[in-house]
Write an enzyme that holds these catalytic residues in place. Structure first.
Site, PDB file in Angstrom:
ATOM      1  N   VAL A  74       0.852  -1.189   0.000  1.00  0.00           N
ATOM      2  CA  VAL A  74       0.000   0.000   0.000  1.00  0.00           C
ATOM      3  C   VAL A  74       0.890   1.243   0.000  1.00  0.00           C
ATOM      4  CG1 VAL A  74      -1.970   1.147   1.085  1.00  0.00           C
ATOM      5  CG2 VAL A  74      -1.751  -1.327   1.277  1.00  0.00           C
ATOM      6  N   CYS A  75       1.283   1.714   1.164  1.00  0.00           N
ATOM      7  CA  CYS A  75       1.992   2.996   1.259  1.00  0.00           C
ATOM      8  C   CYS A  75       3.425   2.936   0.745  1.00  0.00           C
ATOM      9  CB  CYS A  75       1.936   3.514   2.692  1.00  0.00           C
ATOM     10  SG  CYS A  75       0.230   3.841   3.210  1.00  0.00           S
ATOM     11  N   VAL A  76       4.122   1.832   0.966  1.00  0.00           N
ATOM     12  CA  VAL A  76       5.481   1.713   0.439  1.00  0.00           C
ATOM     13  C   VAL A  76       5.445   1.682  -1.081  1.00  0.00           C
ATOM     14  CG1 VAL A  76       7.505   0.196   0.288  1.00  0.00           C
ATOM     15  CG2 VAL A  76       6.446   0.650   2.513  1.00  0.00           C
TER      16      VAL A  76
END
Length: 185
Positions: free
Chosen positions: A129-131
């Protein structure tokens, strides 16, 4: 020589503390590798970018139809996990985000460009997701992207593996811990 910055994604209570609202059992496995990268960046004089996911209490947020309300400003879950976040080091900054990517609607690309950064080393949670979103936007902003595989993870290992494979094939490099530390030296 290309200047490098370390981007540390979402090392917050929400994900890492056993009482966190988004905690998952594998999350603490990234703690020591991320600490090692921060130490290497500090020793090497690289910029350390601490990224946090924070949302406003009582206000609509685009993520909410997909995710429950999380990381509300001022709350336990939005706080950095013990030992993470800005610690008064000479070359560290804080970027607060409201979307998955540390670059979207923040000043991160502008700041890194102003500092002459050409390469980023990315670590933290969650890989898929965020990475991944941060890596994709780093690439889109013209940075050389390195994601330290052992310093990322997710509660969906199959998606984490697929994300790392895609990052390595299309976006940048997935590197081991020693290589990541070496890039920051």
């Amino acid at each position: 020589m290309t200047k490098t910055a370390l981007i540390v994604v979402d090392m917050q209570n929400s994900f890492l503390h056993p009482d966190g609202e988004n905690y998952y059992p594998a999350a603490p496995e990234v703690i020591e590798p991320v600490r090692a990268l921060i130490a290497a960046a500090e020793t090497g004089g690289s910029i350390i970018v601490h990224v946090c996911d924070r949302h406003r209490d009582g206000f609509a947020d685009f993520e909410q139809p997909r995710l429950p309300v999380h990381c509300v400003e001022g709350g336990f879950n939005a706080a950095f996990f013990e030992g993470f976040g800005p610690q008064g080091r000479a070359r560290e900054i804080l970027i607060t985000k409201r979307r998955y990517s540390a670059f979207f609607a923040t000043e991160l690309a502008l700041f890194l460009n102003e500092q002459g950064i050409g390469c980023v080393v990315i670590c933290g949670v969650k890989t898929n997701v965020c990475v991944r979103a941060t890596a994709t936007d780093a690439f889109a902003n013209g940075f050389e992207v390195n994601v330290v595989g052992p310093a990322t993870n997710t509660n969906r290992p199959n998606l984490g593996e697929a994300s790392l494979e895609d990052i390595d094939r299309y976006i940048g490099k997935v590197v081991d811990l020693e290589t990541g530390k070496g890039l920051l030296a």
